[in-house]
Design a protein around this motif. Structure first.
Motif, mmCIF file in Angstrom:
data_model
loop_
_atom_site.group_PDB
_atom_site.id
_atom_site.type_symbol
_atom_site.label_atom_id
_atom_site.label_comp_id
_atom_site.label_asym_id
_atom_site.label_seq_id
_atom_site.Cartn_x
_atom_site.Cartn_y
_atom_site.Cartn_z
ATOM 1 N N TYR A 27 41.281 41.824 43.239
ATOM 2 C CA TYR A 27 42.300 40.818 43.583
ATOM 3 C C TYR A 27 42.385 39.745 42.496
ATOM 4 O O TYR A 27 43.373 39.026 42.394
ATOM 5 C CB TYR A 27 42.026 40.213 44.969
ATOM 6 C CG TYR A 27 40.872 39.234 45.012
ATOM 7 C CD1 TYR A 27 41.105 37.869 44.942
ATOM 8 C CD2 TYR A 27 39.553 39.675 45.103
ATOM 9 C CE1 TYR A 27 40.062 36.959 44.975
ATOM 10 C CE2 TYR A 27 38.508 38.785 45.140
ATOM 11 C CZ TYR A 27 38.765 37.426 45.076
ATOM 12 O OH TYR A 27 37.719 36.541 45.096
ATOM 13 N N GLN A 63 31.282 33.183 39.714
ATOM 14 C CA GLN A 63 32.039 33.180 40.974
ATOM 15 C C GLN A 63 31.355 32.320 42.039
ATOM 16 O O GLN A 63 30.934 31.222 41.735
ATOM 17 C CB GLN A 63 32.299 34.621 41.448
ATOM 18 C CG GLN A 63 33.163 35.413 40.474
ATOM 19 C CD GLN A 63 34.561 34.839 40.275
ATOM 20 O OE1 GLN A 63 35.042 34.057 41.084
ATOM 21 N NE2 GLN A 63 35.214 35.189 39.179
ATOM 22 N N SER A 64 31.177 32.863 43.239
ATOM 23 C CA SER A 64 30.716 32.015 44.340
ATOM 24 C C SER A 64 29.246 31.606 44.237
ATOM 25 O O SER A 64 28.804 30.770 45.024
ATOM 26 C CB SER A 64 30.955 32.719 45.672
ATOM 27 O OG SER A 64 32.330 32.753 45.950
ATOM 28 N N ASN A 113 35.315 29.775 50.654
ATOM 29 C CA ASN A 113 36.194 29.131 49.668
ATOM 30 C C ASN A 113 36.709 27.766 50.127
ATOM 31 O O ASN A 113 36.702 26.809 49.344
ATOM 32 C CB ASN A 113 37.374 30.041 49.344
ATOM 33 C CG ASN A 113 36.948 31.248 48.518
ATOM 34 O OD1 ASN A 113 35.758 31.441 48.271
ATOM 35 N ND2 ASN A 113 37.906 32.048 48.088
ATOM 36 N N GLU A 157 42.463 34.467 37.326
ATOM 37 C CA GLU A 157 42.411 33.932 38.691
ATOM 38 C C GLU A 157 43.448 32.823 38.878
ATOM 39 O O GLU A 157 44.073 32.728 39.944
ATOM 40 C CB GLU A 157 41.001 33.418 39.048
ATOM 41 C CG GLU A 157 40.946 32.969 40.520
ATOM 42 C CD GLU A 157 39.556 32.805 41.104
ATOM 43 O OE1 GLU A 157 38.573 32.824 40.331
ATOM 44 O OE2 GLU A 157 39.453 32.660 42.337
ATOM 45 N N ASN A 164 43.918 30.619 47.388
ATOM 46 C CA ASN A 164 43.100 29.426 47.172
ATOM 47 C C ASN A 164 43.977 28.186 46.951
ATOM 48 O O ASN A 164 43.635 27.085 47.402
ATOM 49 C CB ASN A 164 42.156 29.629 45.981
ATOM 50 C CG ASN A 164 40.973 30.512 46.348
ATOM 51 O OD1 ASN A 164 40.500 30.488 47.480
ATOM 52 N ND2 ASN A 164 40.504 31.304 45.396
ATOM 53 N N TYR A 188 38.160 24.354 40.414
ATOM 54 C CA TYR A 188 37.416 25.361 41.183
ATOM 55 C C TYR A 188 37.484 26.727 40.487
ATOM 56 O O TYR A 188 36.478 27.437 40.385
ATOM 57 C CB TYR A 188 37.976 25.426 42.613
ATOM 58 C CG TYR A 188 37.490 26.617 43.405
ATOM 59 C CD1 TYR A 188 36.196 26.646 43.938
ATOM 60 C CD2 TYR A 188 38.317 27.729 43.614
ATOM 61 C CE1 TYR A 188 35.749 27.755 44.656
ATOM 62 C CE2 TYR A 188 37.878 28.830 44.326
ATOM 63 C CZ TYR A 188 36.589 28.838 44.843
ATOM 64 O OH TYR A 188 36.146 29.938 45.536
ATOM 65 N N CYS A 192 34.300 28.899 38.932
ATOM 66 C CA CYS A 192 34.008 30.295 39.276
ATOM 67 C C CYS A 192 33.963 31.197 38.042
ATOM 68 O O CYS A 192 33.419 32.301 38.091
ATOM 69 C CB CYS A 192 35.058 30.833 40.254
ATOM 70 S SG CYS A 192 34.978 30.077 41.882
ATOM 71 N N TYR A 240 28.147 35.226 53.637
ATOM 72 C CA TYR A 240 29.378 35.259 54.443
ATOM 73 C C TYR A 240 29.129 35.897 55.800
ATOM 74 O O TYR A 240 28.126 35.600 56.454
ATOM 75 C CB TYR A 240 30.494 35.980 53.684
ATOM 76 C CG TYR A 240 30.698 35.444 52.289
ATOM 77 C CD1 TYR A 240 31.033 34.104 52.097
ATOM 78 C CD2 TYR A 240 30.540 36.246 51.176
ATOM 79 C CE1 TYR A 240 31.228 33.596 50.827
ATOM 80 C CE2 TYR A 240 30.730 35.749 49.898
ATOM 81 C CZ TYR A 240 31.075 34.425 49.730
ATOM 82 O OH TYR A 240 31.248 33.934 48.470
ATOM 83 N N VAL A 258 31.861 37.473 43.746
ATOM 84 C CA VAL A 258 32.693 38.685 43.717
ATOM 85 C C VAL A 258 32.644 39.462 42.399
ATOM 86 O O VAL A 258 33.155 40.575 42.339
ATOM 87 C CB VAL A 258 34.183 38.434 44.042
ATOM 88 C CG1 VAL A 258 34.412 38.337 45.526
ATOM 89 C CG2 VAL A 258 34.732 37.259 43.297
HETATM 90 N N1 GLN Z 1 36.712 32.810 42.639
HETATM 91 C C1 GLN Z 1 36.556 33.608 43.829
HETATM 92 C C2 GLN Z 1 37.573 33.209 44.852
HETATM 93 O O1 GLN Z 1 37.781 32.034 45.044
HETATM 94 C C3 GLN Z 1 35.180 33.410 44.384
HETATM 95 C C4 GLN Z 1 34.921 34.236 45.623
HETATM 96 C C5 GLN Z 1 33.571 34.862 45.689
HETATM 97 O O2 GLN Z 1 32.842 34.988 44.698
HETATM 98 N N2 GLN Z 1 33.205 35.343 46.849
HETATM 99 O O3 GLN Z 1 38.197 34.026 45.471
#
Ligand code: GLN
Length: 417
Positions: A27, A63-64, A113, A157, A164, A188, A192, A240, A258
């Motif tokens: 995505y 990322q997260s 997020n 992104e 987001n 943000y 990431c 999560y 991710v």
């Molecule tokens: N940058 C990704 C997002 O905002 C981070 C999500 C993730 O790593 N789970 O969708």
């Protein structure tokens, strides 16, 4: 002679490589270009020593996994109560990108997020660039090297992250964020896109394991209370909607990203990082999860059954005549057994023909510590030394060493001792 730990980690990596389950995140279009076969593992000890295995030099976006660190800086800047006013700490049981708020109008936690975007906005800075620069410096200080943004991931992104962006506007409309949401989301996305390796991540995790003090530089980067809060939300929300399953099976506070990374932190003990791009339906790396499961099991790392660490497992090392007497103490588990192995593995600094492990002050030994010490002693025997374990009361059963390994279970200490 060699430490058995690198070979063990390499085995964990190769054993998960048969698993081709899951799918690389697409995505964010740039993430889809990752090589799905990449697999890496790293651990970092509280003294900064690192072990790396697999594709440990492959860089990917954080990322997260950035989210707990950003949360730590938001707490440092504002104090915990002010942060709790804006972002809760309850597991959401929802996907990481769910657009939702709790009954009081806050994002449920800082690991999804919505909560991470709100947390990002709480970091002090005159503008978006300054806010991000403070975060980049924080991540870099924890990693022990200067980290930078992967511009391709960021651009990708930023061009596609409409969900987001929508979340940013929602948070602005309910006054959870009080500045321009477009700016916040841009920061943000940059957060990431910071590029890391498992070696960086393991050191960042070890900084948290160390109560916020970077193991190599000794810099106190985050305060203990902020770290405790970060680890608490990682424990309940870091994986999560798989967080409960993860806590019961793996039992290590963790955060996934991710791009395929997972960091894990055992307070006072160790920082762990795994990487492989294929994700399960929760957005967690399939091979990463499998490697953590193995590590937790093999190394006795489930938080709920961990004995307290004892940093100084070696009480003394003394050469008496031709015997090197190594006096151990406390509870032996993986972390302090590793210190024993590392200290003694270097033959050149241990020239005596007889090595005696004095374990009269050891009160407990985990399976992995027993195995590591057994391998160490076997190595000594292979090198032509005689080894002995001093355990006259059988407190730990001579470490349970097999025949042929120990020349004698008990040696008379020379009388000047
Ligand atoms: N940058 C990704 C997002 O905002 C981070 C999500 C993730 O790593 N789970 O969708």
């Amino acid at each position: 002679m060699q430490s058995p730990i690198p070979a063990y980690l390499a085995r964990v990596v190769s054993q998960v490589q048969a698993d081709v389950g899951g799918a690389v995140a697409d995505y964010i279009p740039e993430l889809a270009t990752a090589d799905p076969e990449h697999t890496a593992l790293a651990i970092a000890l509280p003294d900064g020593h690192r072990y790396l295995a697999g594709d440990a030099d492959v860089a990917f976006s954080i990322q997260s996994m950035s989210k707990p660190f950003t949360y730590g800086l938001a707490i440092t800047d504002n104090g915990l109560p002010a942060v709790l006013d804006k972002v809760g700490v309850e597991p959401s049981g929802e996907a990481f990108n769910e657009i939702s708020l709790d009954a009081s109008g806050r994002p449920r936690n800082p690991m999804i997020n919505a909560g991470a975007i709100a947390t990002h906005s709480l970091v002090h800075g005159a503008d978006s660039a300054q806010r991000f620069e403070r975060l980049r410096r924080l991540y870099s200080a924890c990693a022990g090297r200067d980290l930078s943004v992967d511009e391709r991931v960021y651009t990708s992104e930023a061009a596609t992250g409409h969900r987001n962006i929508a979340m940013g506007h929602l948070l602005r409309s309910v006054n959870i964020i009080d500045c321009d949401p477009v700016d916040i989301i841009d920061g943000y996305f940059r957060q990431c896109s910071v590029e890391v390796t498992v070696a960086d991540l393991a050191m960042m995790a070890a900084t948290l394991a160390n109560g916020g003090v970077q193991p190599l530089t000794g810099e106190a980067i985050l305060d203990r209370h902020a770290v405790r809060q970060m680890l608490s939300v990682m424990t309940t929300c870091g994986m999560y909607d798989a967080a409960g399953d993860w806590l019961s099976v793996v039992g290590i506070p963790a955060k996934s990203g991710v791009a395929g990374g997972i960091i894990g932190v055992l307070p006072g003990q160790i920082g762990i990082a795994a990487f492989s791009p294929r994700l399960d339906r929760h957005g967690n790396s399939v091979r990463g999860v499998a490697m953590f499961e193995r590590l937790s099991d093999d190394l006795g790392m489930h938080l709920m059954e961990l004995p307290p660490a004892h940093r100084t497992a070696i009480r003394s090392i003394e050469i008496v005549d031709d015997v090197e007497v190594v006096e151990l103490q406390g509870a032996l588990q993986f972390t302090n057994a590793e210190i024993i192995v590392r200290e003694l593995v270097d033959n050149t600094s241990h020239p005596a023909p007889v090595v005696a492990l004095d374990i009269r002050r050891v009160h407990s030994v985990t399976d992995v510590a027993r195995r590591l010490i057994m391998l160490l002693l076997r190595g000594f025997v292979d090198d032509g030394k005689r080894v002995a374990v001093i355990d006259p009361d059988g407190v730990v059963g001579g470490l349970g060493l097999g025949d042929g390994i120990v020349a004698q279970r008990w040696i008379e200490l020379p009388h000047n001792r």
